[in-house]
Design a protein around this motif. Structure first.
Motif, PDB file in Angstrom:
ATOM      1  N   LEU A  65       0.819  -1.201   0.000  1.00  0.00           N
ATOM      2  CA  LEU A  65       0.000   0.000   0.000  1.00  0.00           C
ATOM      3  C   LEU A  65       0.860   1.262   0.000  1.00  0.00           C
ATOM      4  O   LEU A  65       0.547   2.239  -0.681  1.00  0.00           O
ATOM      5  CB  LEU A  65      -0.928   0.022   1.224  1.00  0.00           C
ATOM      6  N   VAL A  66       1.946   1.238   0.764  1.00  0.00           N
ATOM      7  CA  VAL A  66       2.730   2.452   0.996  1.00  0.00           C
ATOM      8  C   VAL A  66       3.449   2.923  -0.265  1.00  0.00           C
ATOM      9  O   VAL A  66       3.508   4.135  -0.533  1.00  0.00           O
ATOM     10  CB  VAL A  66       3.739   2.229   2.140  1.00  0.00           C
ATOM     11  N   PHE A  67       3.994   2.013  -1.073  1.00  0.00           N
ATOM     12  CA  PHE A  67       4.757   2.445  -2.240  1.00  0.00           C
ATOM     13  C   PHE A  67       3.849   3.128  -3.273  1.00  0.00           C
ATOM     14  O   PHE A  67       4.257   4.113  -3.895  1.00  0.00           O
ATOM     15  CB  PHE A  67       5.504   1.275  -2.862  1.00  0.00           C
ATOM     16  N   ALA A  68       2.639   2.625  -3.447  1.00  0.00           N
ATOM     17  CA  ALA A  68       1.692   3.304  -4.348  1.00  0.00           C
ATOM     18  C   ALA A  68       1.252   4.626  -3.741  1.00  0.00           C
ATOM     19  O   ALA A  68       1.130   5.640  -4.439  1.00  0.00           O
ATOM     20  CB  ALA A  68       0.486   2.400  -4.600  1.00  0.00           C
ATOM     21  N   ASP A  69       1.026   4.636  -2.440  1.00  0.00           N
ATOM     22  CA  ASP A  69       0.641   5.867  -1.754  1.00  0.00           C
ATOM     23  C   ASP A  69       1.756   6.903  -1.839  1.00  0.00           C
ATOM     24  O   ASP A  69       1.500   8.097  -2.016  1.00  0.00           O
ATOM     25  CB  ASP A  69       0.329   5.553  -0.294  1.00  0.00           C
ATOM     26  N   GLY A  70       3.010   6.438  -1.730  1.00  0.00           N
ATOM     27  CA  GLY A  70       4.133   7.353  -1.768  1.00  0.00           C
ATOM     28  C   GLY A  70       4.278   8.092  -3.080  1.00  0.00           C
ATOM     29  O   GLY A  70       4.888   9.168  -3.127  1.00  0.00           O
ATOM     30  N   ARG A  71       3.735   7.527  -4.158  1.00  0.00           N
ATOM     31  CA  ARG A  71       3.762   8.206  -5.459  1.00  0.00           C
ATOM     32  C   ARG A  71       3.075   9.560  -5.363  1.00  0.00           C
ATOM     33  O   ARG A  71       3.445  10.503  -6.082  1.00  0.00           O
ATOM     34  CB  ARG A  71       3.076   7.317  -6.506  1.00  0.00           C
ATOM     35  N   MET A  72       2.083   9.676  -4.480  1.00  0.00           N
ATOM     36  CA  MET A  72       1.288  10.891  -4.366  1.00  0.00           C
ATOM     37  C   MET A  72       1.649  11.717  -3.123  1.00  0.00           C
ATOM     38  O   MET A  72       0.933  12.644  -2.765  1.00  0.00           O
ATOM     39  CB  MET A  72      -0.203  10.526  -4.328  1.00  0.00           C
ATOM     40  N   GLN A  73       2.736  11.357  -2.462  1.00  0.00           N
ATOM     41  CA  GLN A  73       3.161  12.067  -1.265  1.00  0.00           C
ATOM     42  C   GLN A  73       4.494  12.767  -1.515  1.00  0.00           C
ATOM     43  O   GLN A  73       5.256  12.389  -2.414  1.00  0.00           O
ATOM     44  CB  GLN A  73       3.306  11.092  -0.084  1.00  0.00           C
ATOM     45  N   SER A  74       4.787  13.756  -0.676  1.00  0.00           N
ATOM     46  CA  SER A  74       6.104  14.399  -0.738  1.00  0.00           C
ATOM     47  C   SER A  74       7.132  13.635   0.075  1.00  0.00           C
ATOM     48  O   SER A  74       8.326  13.934   0.018  1.00  0.00           O
ATOM     49  CB  SER A  74       5.999  15.837  -0.211  1.00  0.00           C
ATOM     50  N   LEU A  75       6.685  12.631   0.828  1.00  0.00           N
ATOM     51  CA  LEU A  75       7.576  11.838   1.665  1.00  0.00           C
ATOM     52  C   LEU A  75       8.225  10.723   0.845  1.00  0.00           C
ATOM     53  O   LEU A  75       7.579  10.142  -0.033  1.00  0.00           O
ATOM     54  CB  LEU A  75       6.797  11.202   2.821  1.00  0.00           C
ATOM     55  N   PRO A  76       9.477  10.384   1.133  1.00  0.00           N
ATOM     56  CA  PRO A  76      10.111   9.241   0.466  1.00  0.00           C
ATOM     57  C   PRO A  76       9.652   7.941   1.118  1.00  0.00           C
ATOM     58  O   PRO A  76      10.227   7.477   2.101  1.00  0.00           O
ATOM     59  CB  PRO A  76      11.606   9.491   0.694  1.00  0.00           C
ATOM     60  N   ALA A  77       8.613   7.343   0.572  1.00  0.00           N
ATOM     61  CA  ALA A  77       8.026   6.146   1.190  1.00  0.00           C
ATOM     62  C   ALA A  77       9.057   5.039   1.343  1.00  0.00           C
ATOM     63  O   ALA A  77       9.063   4.319   2.350  1.00  0.00           O
ATOM     64  CB  ALA A  77       6.844   5.662   0.348  1.00  0.00           C
ATOM     65  N   TRP A  78       9.933   4.895   0.369  1.00  0.00           N
ATOM     66  CA  TRP A  78      10.927   3.817   0.416  1.00  0.00           C
ATOM     67  C   TRP A  78      11.831   3.927   1.641  1.00  0.00           C
ATOM     68  O   TRP A  78      12.260   2.913   2.207  1.00  0.00           O
ATOM     69  CB  TRP A  78      11.769   3.834  -0.860  1.00  0.00           C
ATOM     70  N   ALA A  79      12.122   5.168   2.075  1.00  0.00           N
ATOM     71  CA  ALA A  79      13.015   5.359   3.221  1.00  0.00           C
ATOM     72  C   ALA A  79      12.366   4.844   4.505  1.00  0.00           C
ATOM     73  O   ALA A  79      13.027   4.216   5.345  1.00  0.00           O
ATOM     74  CB  ALA A  79      13.373   6.836   3.360  1.00  0.00           C
ATOM     75  N   PHE A  80      11.074   5.084   4.658  1.00  0.00           N
ATOM     76  CA  PHE A  80      10.367   4.617   5.856  1.00  0.00           C
ATOM     77  C   PHE A  80      10.254   3.092   5.862  1.00  0.00           C
ATOM     78  O   PHE A  80      10.408   2.458   6.906  1.00  0.00           O
ATOM     79  CB  PHE A  80       8.986   5.260   5.927  1.00  0.00           C
ATOM     80  N   ILE A  81       9.971   2.517   4.706  1.00  0.00           N
ATOM     81  CA  ILE A  81       9.878   1.059   4.629  1.00  0.00           C
ATOM     82  C   ILE A  81      11.236   0.420   4.869  1.00  0.00           C
ATOM     83  O   ILE A  81      11.353  -0.595   5.575  1.00  0.00           O
ATOM     84  CB  ILE A  81       9.311   0.625   3.263  1.00  0.00           C
TER      85      ILE A  81
END
Length: 217
Positions: A65-81
C-alpha cells in the motif's frame, strides 16, 4: 489532526514503554548468534521464529500500500519502509502520521509497483503466513514463549510490535485511500473484512483488490 496526534501518541507511548517499562534484556540474548558463529545450529523456539518472520510479512503487506501511496506524497516512502526493516513499527508510524490523505494515483506502474500490486504477491504472502502459523502451532513451545514474553525485552517488544501492525492497518487513512484508488468505497463489506479480521483480512485484500487505477494528475 486527531489522526496524527493519535499516531504520535501511540509512537511515543510504545517507545517509552519498551525502553523504560518492558522486561530487561537477559544476559544470554546473543547466545544463539554465538552458537551459530561456533559452527552449531542454535535451538530457537518456533513461536519466536514465526512471530519475527510475520513482522516481515506485515512490513511487506504495508509495502503493498505504501509504495503506491508514496507516489502521491512528498515523503520518500521507500526510506520509511527500509527503516522499518530494522526498527519495525517504529519507522512505519511516522510515515502514517506525516502522510496526507490522498486516494489518487497518477502515472504508470513501474516493475516494483506492478509486483506489489499483483495478486500473486498476495497469494505468496498468504501461503507464507499459513506455513509460519502451522510451524508455531505444531512445533512451538508456547509456555516457553510466554516466559520469554514476561522476561525478555526483545521478545516483549517484538510481540507488541506485531500487535501494533495489526491494530494500525485499518486505523489511518492509508487503507481507505488505497481502496479509493481502486474504485472501492470504505463502507463496503470488503473494508469490514479487512478492518476486523486480524492479519488475514489484509492478506485477503491483497489477493482480491482490483488493480490500481491510473489517473492523470
Amino acid at each position: 489532526m486527531l489522526r496524527r496526534l493519535g499516531l504520535w501518541a501511540i509512537w511515543v507511548s510504545f517507545l517509552v514503554y519498551v525502553l523504560g517499562f518492558a522486561p530487561p534484556l537477559p544476559a544470554d540474548t546473543l547466545q544463539p548468534l554465538q552458537t551459530l558463529l561456533s559452527g552449531q545450529i542454535p535451538w530457537i523456539n518456533p513461536v519466536l521464529i514465526s512471530i519475527f518472520s510475520m513482522i516481515g510479512i506485515w512490513i511487506l503487506i504495508y509495502s503493498c500500500l505504501v509504495f503506491a501511496d508514496g507516489r502521491m506524497q512528498s515523503l520518500p516512502a521507500w526510506a520509511f519502509i527500509l527503516a522499518s526493516a530494522g526498527s519495525g513499527v517504529l519507522a512505519l508510524i511516522p510515515y502514517l502520521a506525516l502522510r496526507e490523505p490522498n486516494d489518487k494515483f497518477s502515472g504508470s506502474k513501474d516493475g516494483w509497483l506492478a509486483l506489489l500490486d499483483s495478486h500473486t504477491t498476495g497469494f505468496i504472502l498468504t501461503f507464507s503466513t499459513l506455513v509460519l502459523l502451522g510451524f508455531a502451532l505444531f512445533f512451538g513451545d508456547w509456555g516457553g514463549f510466554l516466559h520469554e514474553f514476561q522476561t525478555n525485552k526483545f521478545v516483549h517488544g517484538m510481540s507488541l510490535a506485531f500487535c501494533l501492525f495489526t491494530l494500525l492497518f485499518p486505523y489511518p487513512t492509508l487503507l481507505q485511500d488505497d481502496m479509493g484508488r481502486r474504485g472501492l468505497t470504505h463502507d463496503s463489506q470488503l473494508f469490514r473484512w479487512v478492518a476486523w479480521v486480524p492479519l488475514f483480512g489484509p492478506l485477503l485484500y491483497l489477493c482480491v483488490r482490483p488493480p490500481l487505477l491510473a489517473r492523470r494528475s
